[in-house]
Write a protein that holds these residues in place. Structure first.
Motif, PDB file in Angstrom:
ATOM      1  N   PRO A 121       0.824  -1.280   0.176  1.00 42.18           N
ATOM      2  CA  PRO A 121      -0.051  -0.310   0.068  1.00 42.18           C
ATOM      3  C   PRO A 121       0.794   1.198  -0.074  1.00 42.18           C
ATOM      4  CG  PRO A 121      -0.695  -1.586   1.607  1.00 42.18           C
ATOM      5  CD  PRO A 121       0.538  -1.992   1.294  1.00 42.18           C
ATOM      6  N   ASP A 122       1.917   1.170   0.477  1.00 48.96           N
ATOM      7  CA  ASP A 122       2.646   2.475   0.703  1.00 48.96           C
ATOM      8  C   ASP A 122       3.324   2.812  -0.798  1.00 48.96           C
ATOM      9  OD1 ASP A 122       2.157   2.493   3.418  1.00 48.96           O
ATOM     10  OD2 ASP A 122       4.146   1.581   4.007  1.00 48.96           O
ATOM     11  N   LEU A 123       3.847   1.671  -1.266  1.00 56.22           N
ATOM     12  CA  LEU A 123       4.440   2.048  -2.700  1.00 56.22           C
ATOM     13  C   LEU A 123       3.441   2.334  -3.516  1.00 56.22           C
ATOM     14  CD1 LEU A 123       7.194  -1.052  -3.309  1.00 56.22           C
ATOM     15  CD2 LEU A 123       7.291   1.632  -3.548  1.00 56.22           C
ATOM     16  N   ARG A 124       2.101   1.869  -3.629  1.00 56.31           N
ATOM     17  CA  ARG A 124       1.099   2.458  -4.324  1.00 56.31           C
ATOM     18  C   ARG A 124       0.587   3.793  -4.028  1.00 56.31           C
ATOM     19  NH1 ARG A 124      -3.414  -0.923  -3.157  1.00 56.31           N
ATOM     20  NH2 ARG A 124      -2.863  -2.620  -4.362  1.00 56.31           N
ATOM     21  N   HIS A 125       0.823   4.079  -2.862  1.00 60.48           N
ATOM     22  CA  HIS A 125       0.496   5.538  -2.421  1.00 60.48           C
ATOM     23  C   HIS A 125       1.477   6.421  -3.063  1.00 60.48           C
ATOM     24  CE1 HIS A 125      -1.250   8.979  -0.345  1.00 60.48           C
ATOM     25  NE2 HIS A 125       0.049   9.218   0.188  1.00 60.48           N
ATOM     26  N   VAL A 126       2.623   6.323  -2.937  1.00 64.45           N
ATOM     27  CA  VAL A 126       3.874   7.104  -3.520  1.00 64.45           C
ATOM     28  C   VAL A 126       3.797   6.884  -4.777  1.00 64.45           C
ATOM     29  CG1 VAL A 126       5.703   5.415  -3.420  1.00 64.45           C
ATOM     30  CG2 VAL A 126       6.193   7.893  -2.892  1.00 64.45           C
ATOM     31  N   GLY A 204      -8.110  12.735  -3.099  1.00 63.89           N
ATOM     32  CA  GLY A 204      -7.835  13.825  -3.772  1.00 63.89           C
ATOM     33  C   GLY A 204      -6.197  14.093  -3.987  1.00 63.89           C
ATOM     34  N   GLY A 205      -5.674  13.288  -3.012  1.00 67.56           N
ATOM     35  CA  GLY A 205      -4.121  13.502  -2.843  1.00 67.56           C
ATOM     36  C   GLY A 205      -3.486  12.799  -3.927  1.00 67.56           C
ATOM     37  N   THR A 206      -4.160  11.510  -4.550  1.00 64.63           N
ATOM     38  CA  THR A 206      -3.296  10.753  -5.683  1.00 64.63           C
ATOM     39  C   THR A 206      -4.319  10.799  -6.876  1.00 64.63           C
ATOM     40  OG1 THR A 206      -4.657   8.753  -4.710  1.00 64.63           O
ATOM     41  CG2 THR A 206      -2.431   9.501  -3.800  1.00 64.63           C
ATOM     42  N   TRP A 207      -5.576  11.405  -6.856  1.00 66.46           N
ATOM     43  CA  TRP A 207      -6.450  11.471  -8.111  1.00 66.46           C
ATOM     44  C   TRP A 207      -6.874  10.025  -8.399  1.00 66.46           C
ATOM     45  CZ3 TRP A 207      -1.631  13.637  -8.093  1.00 66.46           C
ATOM     46  CH2 TRP A 207      -1.457  15.293  -7.889  1.00 66.46           C
ATOM     47  N   ARG A 208      -7.243   9.369  -7.457  1.00 67.78           N
ATOM     48  CA  ARG A 208      -7.550   7.943  -7.474  1.00 67.78           C
ATOM     49  C   ARG A 208      -8.913   7.728  -7.109  1.00 67.78           C
ATOM     50  NH1 ARG A 208      -6.341   3.434  -4.075  1.00 67.78           N
ATOM     51  NH2 ARG A 208      -6.291   1.471  -5.195  1.00 67.78           N
ATOM     52  N   TRP A 209      -9.634   6.989  -7.823  1.00 69.79           N
ATOM     53  CA  TRP A 209     -10.992   6.324  -7.294  1.00 69.79           C
ATOM     54  C   TRP A 209     -10.701   4.833  -6.692  1.00 69.79           C
ATOM     55  CZ3 TRP A 209     -15.480   9.293  -6.962  1.00 69.79           C
ATOM     56  CH2 TRP A 209     -15.452  10.678  -7.727  1.00 69.79           C
ATOM     57  N   TRP A 210     -11.042   4.533  -5.638  1.00 70.83           N
ATOM     58  CA  TRP A 210     -10.935   3.457  -5.147  1.00 70.83           C
ATOM     59  C   TRP A 210     -12.126   2.561  -4.751  1.00 70.83           C
ATOM     60  CZ3 TRP A 210     -11.378   2.669   0.192  1.00 70.83           C
ATOM     61  CH2 TRP A 210     -11.571   3.873   0.947  1.00 70.83           C
ATOM     62  N   HIS A 211     -11.997   1.312  -4.733  1.00 71.63           N
ATOM     63  CA  HIS A 211     -13.298   0.406  -4.395  1.00 71.63           C
ATOM     64  C   HIS A 211     -13.505   0.311  -2.783  1.00 71.63           C
ATOM     65  CE1 HIS A 211     -15.184  -3.910  -4.995  1.00 71.63           C
ATOM     66  NE2 HIS A 211     -16.153  -2.892  -4.831  1.00 71.63           N
ATOM     67  N   ARG A 273     -11.993  17.701 -10.772  1.00 70.74           N
ATOM     68  CA  ARG A 273     -10.698  16.990 -11.727  1.00 70.74           C
ATOM     69  C   ARG A 273     -10.644  15.572 -11.746  1.00 70.74           C
ATOM     70  NH1 ARG A 273      -4.704  18.365 -11.692  1.00 70.74           N
ATOM     71  NH2 ARG A 273      -5.007  18.921  -9.596  1.00 70.74           N
ATOM     72  N   GLY A 274     -10.930  15.051 -10.537  1.00 69.30           N
ATOM     73  CA  GLY A 274     -10.856  13.692 -10.642  1.00 69.30           C
ATOM     74  C   GLY A 274     -12.128  12.932 -11.352  1.00 69.30           C
ATOM     75  N   LEU A 275     -13.113  13.655 -11.333  1.00 67.19           N
ATOM     76  CA  LEU A 275     -14.111  13.198 -12.180  1.00 67.19           C
ATOM     77  C   LEU A 275     -13.930  13.417 -13.610  1.00 67.19           C
ATOM     78  CD1 LEU A 275     -17.345  12.258 -12.354  1.00 67.19           C
ATOM     79  CD2 LEU A 275     -18.065  14.823 -12.129  1.00 67.19           C
ATOM     80  N   ARG A 276     -13.354  14.496 -14.015  1.00 70.48           N
ATOM     81  CA  ARG A 276     -12.969  14.681 -15.473  1.00 70.48           C
ATOM     82  C   ARG A 276     -12.015  13.598 -15.916  1.00 70.48           C
ATOM     83  NH1 ARG A 276     -12.756  20.144 -13.714  1.00 70.48           N
ATOM     84  NH2 ARG A 276     -10.445  20.181 -13.905  1.00 70.48           N
ATOM     85  N   ARG A 277     -11.171  13.404 -15.015  1.00 72.59           N
ATOM     86  CA  ARG A 277      -9.981  12.250 -15.360  1.00 72.59           C
ATOM     87  C   ARG A 277     -10.586  11.012 -15.321  1.00 72.59           C
ATOM     88  NH1 ARG A 277      -4.684  11.412 -15.540  1.00 72.59           N
ATOM     89  NH2 ARG A 277      -4.088   9.087 -14.904  1.00 72.59           N
TER      90      ARG A 277
END
Length: 726
Positions: A121-126, A204-211, A273-277
């Protein structure tokens, strides 16, 4: 005769220390933070065992800690060569490269580390934080975003981002959280639920939608209802298991999905911006629930930051939402009124809120009796609301004081206020603290669970609810559903929430409030008669009913009006967030035009780009090939920056160099032919420069404003020239 006498304890053999002894000495020096000594000892060890890759990593650490990160890199890279399947050496090299400001190299190194340890998880975040450096610059001509899907949705994705943010910090929900939890809890528990429902959240920190894991979510909902202690180990464990975004896979959103936010996303960083991406790669609809427009209608009763955040969110909603859900006709009217200046209004559907009894009366009564007040058998009136200026506890406290002085303390029951202290509650709390009569008769409690609250509704004489403005007023519905009168002001959504039988008083009319309260306290027969007229069936709509209405609204979407979501041509567009209290088209477009990942958040002056490639997306209705002119107003970062920029229309234009010097503001003009649906601008900021702020941001150029027009629009060009000379 001389005798050789052997000593009782022979001396240890002399000779060089073993490699293990050298390593132990090096580790001890490292632990003592003697980095130079540790470096010498590790080098001595590696002379004996040169393929020990972990010690090459340690040697790199010693160079880094001595202020030579550049000198640490060869050691990390040599360790990676010796251990090509281990992520640690590559990870260490990536961290050093980030520190050195070599963002692209750092991103590539950390991506290699993640490939070696995909479950970290730490590597995925960075790695997610550095995605803006691994994406190649776009080389295609500009094309408009894909159209919204039509027909019934293929999937329903419910966004719980703001609810998770709330539950990380608090256990007992307030109004909007209770609505989300009620609707989603009922929907997920229904045996007739659609098979295509998923829960998602946005980081919002990583612009990622997660399950979001459904089982963990449902467990947290259950715990939130039965308890109020935030230090409960079961609660802490459940919320930790739920809200670990980096440990969860990406959201499984598919084409044709309807993404629905039942909460308030106005405080979520970079949400649109995350939604547009997401929309750039997957055609989806977006539907938002508008609970109220209080920050626009009554800004004086909100935090200044709340007003500004809400106004910006509301403005951007006009360019992003395909549909609106709302809790009352009053809220639909408020939304239409404030959205009208922004262009065509997305269709709105009414979702009437619920107030189910749900809990066992015995369990609810026991939970209520466990509270410190009211005492068992004590008469009381209930007021459920956050203590904030909008709820106007001050007026209710003044009314209670009037009743005490008019009727005598013995004839006035206790007022139990359930809610957390919030914004501008000081005046009400000061009156309470300064009046001995009130202190004896008024109790404020927070952290009351839904179960205990149900018990309080069951035991109270009646409830009172005051507010300057409401989208609905869930405590009113809950009171009436429990068969208890609610004394409320006659305005906004409260007229609808209280329709099944509330006692209304004239808004902000304290004498009228006192008169209504006195009547209910002194005339039990009249109170009982009014209670008998409550339409409890109308008030007690179960949450499954509300959930079914939500599903029906999403399953049969009304097509939005043909909204020309096009950038206004010939007008200066400021990119700064100046804190306006009302939404505007300029505010909406300042949010909308930023594309991709290489942007920081908006500030008063404008917005900083990040290192790497930042892109502007400028949609227009001009025919492809139309000559266009773009005027950009740029701000230099604190250090010199060699910026490259280009326009993309019918084809990518040539890169143009621009040397920015600290402190200067530069206006530049780009010319290009319009592409299919508009124009894009790419800014190559390279590795950027440190901004020197408390967030340790690396930035490129700052964008202050822009103006796009047709090349032959002389009036717009003259206006831009006059602005530059002002």
């Amino acid at each position: 005769m001389e005798e050789d006498l052997a000593p009782d304890h022979p001396e240890p053999p002399t000779g060089p220390p073993s490699p293990d002894a050298i390593r132990a000495r090096a580790d001890a020096l490292r632990d003592a933070r003697d980095w130079a000594g540790a470096e010498a000892a590790y080098r001595e060890y590696l002379a004996e065992r040169p393929r020990h890759w972990q010690i090459h990593v340690q040697l790199g650490h010693t160079r880094k800690e001595q202020g030579d990160p550049e000198g640490a890199l060869p050691h990390y890279r040599h360790a990676a060569m010796l251990a090509p399947d281990d992520p640690d050496p590559v990870l260490q090299a990536g961290h050093v490269l980030r520190f050195l400001g070599r963002g692209r190299e750092a991103a590539e190194a950390l991506a290699r580390a993640l490939a070696l340890a995909p479950g970290s998880p730490d590597l995925r975040h960075v790695v997610a934080l550095l995605r803006h450096r691994t994406e190649p610059p776009p080389e295609d001509p500009y094309r408009a975003p894909p159209p919204r899907p039509t027909g019934p949705p293929t999937q329903l994705a419910f966004d719980v981002t703001d609810l998770l943010d709330y539950l990380r910090a608090a256990r007992t929900p307030t109004g909007i959280q209770r609505v989300q939890m009620g609707i989603l809890g009922a929907l997920l528990a229904s045996p007739q639920r659609p098979a295509n429902v998923v829960l998602v959240a946005f980081d919002g920190g990583t612009w990622r939608w997660w399950h979001v894991e459904e089982a963990a979510f449902r467990r947290v909902l259950a715990l939130a209802r039965i308890g109020g202690r935030e230090d409960d180990p079961a609660w802490r464990s459940a919320t930790a298991a739920l809200a670990t975004a980096d440990a969860r896979p990406d959201a499984p959103i598919v084409a044709g999905c309807t993404l629905c936010s039942l909460g308030n996303a106005w405080g979520v960083q970079e949400y649109f911006r995350g939604l547009r991406r997401l929309r750039a790669t997957i055609p989806i609809r977006y539907v938002a629930f508008v609970h109220d427009c209080v920050p626009l209608a009554m800004p004086e009763h909100c935090l200044d930051l709340t007003v500004r955040l809400y106004a910006r969110w509301f403005a951007a909603l006009s360019l992003h939402a395909d549909g609106i859900l709302a809790n009352s006709r009053a809220t639909i009217a408020d939304h239409a009124r404030f959205a009208a200046p922004l262009g065509p209004v997305a269709p709105a559907r009414l979702i009437r809120l619920a107030a189910e009894a749900g809990a066992s009366p015995i369990a609810a009564a026991q939970a209520a009796e466990a509270l410190r007040t009211p005492r068992p058998g004590e008469d009381f009136v209930l007021f459920v609301a956050t203590l904030e200026s909008r709820k106007n506890h001050l007026m209710v406290f003044q009314a209670w004081l009037s009743l005490i002085r008019r009727l005598g303390a013995d004839r006035v029951p206790r007022l139990v206020c359930v809610g957390r202290p919030g914004w501008r509650a000081d005046a009400a709390l000061a009156l309470l603290e300064g009046s001995p009569d009130l202190k004896r008769k008024v109790t404020v409690q927070s952290g009351v669970s839904d179960l205990a609250l149900a018990g309080l509704y069951g035991r109270c004489l009646f409830t009172v609810y005051n507010s300057f403005h409401e989208g609905w007023g869930l405590p009113v519905s809950e009171s009436l559903a429990a068969g208890k009168l609610a004394v409320i002001p006659a305005h906004s959504g409260l007229l609808e929430a209280g329709a099944p039988g509330a006692v209304f008083f004239a808004p902000q009319d304290q004498p009228d409030l006192v008169a209504k309260l006195e009547m209910l306290l002194t005339d039990p027969a009249q109170r009982a008669a009014l209670e008998s007229r409550i339409d409890r069936g109308a008030a007690r709509r179960d949450w499954p009913d509300a959930a079914r209405e939500v599903l029906a609204a999403l399953a049969e979407p009304e097509e939005p009006p043909e909204a020309p979501r096009l950038l206004p041509l010939g007008r200066h567009l400021p990119m700064g967030w100046r804190g306006e209290g009302l939404p505007s088209l300029a505010m909406a477009w300042a949010e909308r035009v930023r594309d991709g990942l290489a942007w920081w958040w908006q500030e008063e002056f404008g917005v900083w780009m990040r290192d790497g490639i930042a892109t502007l997306s400028l949609p227009t209705d001009q025919p492809a090939g139309t000559p266009m002119r773009l005027v950009l107003e740029l701000r230099a970062p604190p250090r010199p920056l060699a910026l490259r920029l280009r326009a993309r229309g019918t084809q990518p234009g040539p890169w143009r160099g621009l040397d920015l010097q600290p402190g200067e503001t530069v206006r530049c003009v780009l010319q290009a032919e319009c592409g299919q649906g508009g124009l894009a601008v790419d800014f190559d900021n390279g590795d950027g420069v440190p901004l020197g702020d408390r967030f340790h941001r690396v930035v490129g150029a700052g964008l202050i404003g822009l103006m796009l027009c047709r090349e032959d629009d002389l009036a717009a060009r003259l206006g831009a020239l006059e602005r530059a000379e002002a």
